[in-house]
Design a protein around this motif. Structure first.
Motif, short mmCIF file in Angstrom:
data_model
loop_
_atom_site.label_atom_id
_atom_site.label_comp_id
_atom_site.label_asym_id
_atom_site.label_seq_id
_atom_site.Cartn_x
_atom_site.Cartn_y
_atom_site.Cartn_z
N UNK A 15 -9.74 -12.47 10.14
CA UNK A 15 -11.06 -11.86 10.27
C UNK A 15 -12.16 -12.86 9.91
N UNK A 16 -13.34 -12.62 10.42
CA UNK A 16 -14.50 -13.41 10.03
C UNK A 16 -14.99 -12.94 8.65
N UNK A 17 -15.77 -13.78 8.00
CA UNK A 17 -16.34 -13.38 6.72
C UNK A 17 -17.22 -12.15 6.86
N UNK A 18 -18.00 -12.10 7.94
CA UNK A 18 -18.88 -10.95 8.13
C UNK A 18 -18.08 -9.66 8.29
N UNK A 19 -16.94 -9.72 8.97
CA UNK A 19 -16.11 -8.54 9.15
C UNK A 19 -15.52 -8.09 7.82
N UNK A 20 -15.06 -9.04 7.02
CA UNK A 20 -14.50 -8.70 5.72
C UNK A 20 -15.54 -7.99 4.85
N UNK A 21 -16.74 -8.52 4.83
CA UNK A 21 -17.79 -7.91 4.01
C UNK A 21 -18.19 -6.54 4.56
N UNK A 22 -18.18 -6.40 5.88
CA UNK A 22 -18.45 -5.08 6.48
C UNK A 22 -17.43 -4.05 6.01
N UNK A 30 -14.52 -22.84 -2.69
CA UNK A 30 -15.69 -22.67 -1.82
C UNK A 30 -15.96 -23.85 -0.89
N UNK A 31 -15.25 -24.93 -1.04
CA UNK A 31 -15.38 -26.06 -0.10
C UNK A 31 -15.23 -25.60 1.34
N UNK A 32 -14.38 -24.59 1.54
CA UNK A 32 -14.08 -24.14 2.90
C UNK A 32 -15.26 -23.46 3.58
N UNK A 33 -16.23 -22.96 2.82
CA UNK A 33 -17.35 -22.25 3.45
C UNK A 33 -18.18 -23.19 4.33
N UNK A 34 -18.76 -24.28 3.80
CA UNK A 34 -19.45 -25.20 4.70
C UNK A 34 -18.50 -25.92 5.66
N UNK A 35 -17.27 -26.16 5.24
CA UNK A 35 -16.31 -26.84 6.13
C UNK A 35 -16.01 -25.99 7.36
N UNK A 36 -15.93 -24.68 7.20
CA UNK A 36 -15.67 -23.80 8.34
C UNK A 36 -16.79 -23.90 9.37
N UNK A 37 -17.99 -24.18 8.90
CA UNK A 37 -19.16 -24.29 9.79
C UNK A 37 -19.39 -25.72 10.25
N UNK A 38 -18.50 -26.63 9.89
CA UNK A 38 -18.62 -28.02 10.33
C UNK A 38 -19.49 -28.88 9.43
N UNK A 39 -19.75 -28.43 8.19
CA UNK A 39 -20.65 -29.15 7.31
C UNK A 39 -20.02 -30.22 6.46
N UNK A 98 -26.80 -30.96 1.91
CA UNK A 98 -28.00 -30.20 2.28
C UNK A 98 -28.14 -30.07 3.79
N UNK A 99 -27.02 -30.23 4.51
CA UNK A 99 -27.09 -30.07 5.96
C UNK A 99 -27.14 -28.58 6.32
N UNK A 100 -27.33 -28.29 7.58
CA UNK A 100 -27.52 -26.89 8.01
C UNK A 100 -26.32 -26.01 7.68
N UNK A 101 -25.12 -26.56 7.80
CA UNK A 101 -23.93 -25.77 7.52
C UNK A 101 -23.84 -25.39 6.04
N UNK A 102 -24.16 -26.32 5.16
CA UNK A 102 -24.16 -26.00 3.73
C UNK A 102 -25.21 -24.93 3.41
N UNK A 125 -17.60 -16.86 11.97
CA UNK A 125 -17.67 -16.72 13.43
C UNK A 125 -18.34 -17.96 14.02
N UNK A 126 -17.75 -18.50 15.07
CA UNK A 126 -18.28 -19.70 15.69
C UNK A 126 -17.81 -20.97 15.01
N UNK A 127 -17.15 -20.83 13.86
CA UNK A 127 -16.63 -21.99 13.16
C UNK A 127 -15.12 -22.07 13.30
N UNK A 128 -14.48 -22.81 12.40
CA UNK A 128 -13.03 -22.97 12.47
C UNK A 128 -12.39 -22.42 11.21
N UNK A 129 -11.12 -22.08 11.33
CA UNK A 129 -10.36 -21.59 10.18
C UNK A 129 -9.93 -22.78 9.33
N UNK A 130 -10.32 -22.78 8.07
CA UNK A 130 -9.89 -23.80 7.13
C UNK A 130 -9.50 -23.12 5.82
N UNK A 131 -8.56 -23.70 5.13
CA UNK A 131 -8.07 -23.12 3.87
C UNK A 131 -7.94 -24.20 2.81
#
Length: 429
Positions: free
Chosen positions: A172-179, A204-213, A228-232, A296-302
């Protein structure tokens, strides 16, 4: 225990590390009288590893003498011990991200000749890579790690929420989990969602990494700051929102979040498989696990990796130390015992055996072994091997904590960027 839950005493650690003189490598000291016991240094009372110590004594005849300190004091105490010139340590637990720093300080022995070839095909290659710096193997990988999305089946059923699947395809996406978490909370759950490690870099490293940051550092030497990039900023905004919305609790510590889930008051918890053994011992806890979420729109990283073992430079009991590392890391039976039953092992064969047992212990966890193997092979990322990792971890953790407590990510991460740049300049200079 895996890499989790501690805050380094930065000033003490840095003072000790900067003051640590380069110590001789394994075997370069004159022969000394051997102590009868193998001296192992770690945290706590060593209870988590008693099974390993006892098993090693049975197969080798060598008794382990364990010395531990409180977990938050571990790294700084370790370095201070080496500053004395006679640490009184043979083997110590190593967070692999500090391998470059420990190598520079000269406090770890070079294990290349002892284990470099033997580790091939026995340990996961990525773990050996994590133990290697400047072409030398400096630690023995013992554990591996990943993260799972645990959920309370009863709370979800009460809210009419369908339990998520265990297949990677059901991620699931993060948004779906929180929903879903908000829906379960509205149906009576005290809290909807929580991170086991709350604001730790590892989790929490995976949060910006999932978005390509990226991991927050870049460049050949990984000493160019990039937090301080957009993904972070996007990841930080999302992270702050789950606390501002009240779906995740701001105050609880790691242990308190763990207890919230065990007591049936928390719907979803992102945490490691080392939690499974204790969850299984809780009467009436009807839980299961699903794949780690992604953006969503990013990649799965763990997250991945975990504790290694190191031999102290100039260890008095060097031969016994090497036998212990071989047993805990390269011997399948020893590696299985070391895991305590639910930690993934860095030993390939031991990992397969331990993971296969998990569904046998709890039918709700059918397929979790397959999922963990998938994550380790396909989505796992590692923390950066930078000489600035100490500062990176502490300052990034503090920034996540500030955001959790209401600070704006758009202000917090640019400030973090400036702080890290000043700190890293001292390393470069």
């Amino acid at each position: 225990m895996t890499i989790t839950g501690y805050r380094l005493g930065r000033r003490g650690f840095l003072t000790g590390m900067l003051g640590a003189s380069a110590l001789p490598l394994l075997g370069s000291l004159p022969a000394r009288a051997q102590n009868k016991k193998l001296r192992v240094f770690g945290w706590g009372d060593g209870a988590n590893f008693k099974g390993l110590f006892d098993a090693f004594e049975k197969v080798s005849g060598v008794k382990v003498s364990f010395e531990g300190v409180p977990f938050p004091d571990y790294q700084s105490t370790l370095v201070q011990r080496f500053r004395t010139g006679n640490s009184g340590i043979d083997v110590f637990f190593v967070d692999p991200t500090y391998v470059p720093t420990f190598s520079k300080a000269g406090i770890v022995a070079d294990l290349t000749s002892a284990f470099g070839e033997k580790s091939k095909g026995t340990l996961f290659p990525s773990d050996v890579q994590g133990a290697t710096y400047n072409g030398k193997m400096l630690s023995m990988p013992m554990f591996e790690s990943t993260q799972l999305l645990f959920y309370n089946k009863g709370l979800l059923a009460k809210a009419g929420v369908e339990a998520p699947g265990v297949s990677p395809d059901a991620r699931m996406t993060w948004d779906k989990v929180i929903e879903l978490a908000k829906k379960v909370q509205a149906a009576g759950a005290e809290w909807g969602f929580g991170f086991e490690q709350v604001d730790r870099y590892y989790q929490l490293q995976v949060l910006p990494e999932s978005l390509g940051g990226g991991p927050g550092v870049k460049g050949d030497d990984l000493l160019t700051v990039d937090v301080a990039n957009d993904a972070w900023l996007q990841a930080g905004k999302w992270y702050g929102s789950i606390f501002a919305d009240g779906v995740a609790p701001r105050g609880p510590t790691e242990q308190e979040l763990f207890e919230l889930f065990k007591s049936g008051r928390l719907a979803f918890l992102v945490g490691g498989p080392w939690l499974i053994a204790e969850f299984n011992n809780v009467d009436g806890l009807d839980y299961a696990a699903a794949p780690h979420p992604y953006f969503a729109g990013g990649k799965a990283v763990t997250p991945s990796e975990s504790w290694h073992l190191g031999v102290a430079a100039g260890a008095t009991n060097a031969d016994r130390a090497l036998k212990f590392l071989s047993y805990a890391g390269l011997d399948k039976d020893g590696a299985v015992v070391a895991t305590g039953g639910s930690r993934p092992s860095a030993n390939i064969d031991a990992a397969a055996e331990v993971l296969s047992r998990i569904p046998q212990q709890n039918p709700n966890l059918k397929g979790i072994d397959i999922l963990i193997r998938y994550e380790l092979a396909n989505t796992a990322i590692r923390r950066p091997r930078t000489l600035g990792y100490l500062q990176l971890e502490e300052l990034v953790t503090r920034a996540w904590s500030d955001i959790r407590n209401g600070s704006d990510a758009a202000e917090t991460f640019p400030q973090l960027q400036r702080e890290l740049e000043r700190s890293f300049k001292r390393i470069k200079d």
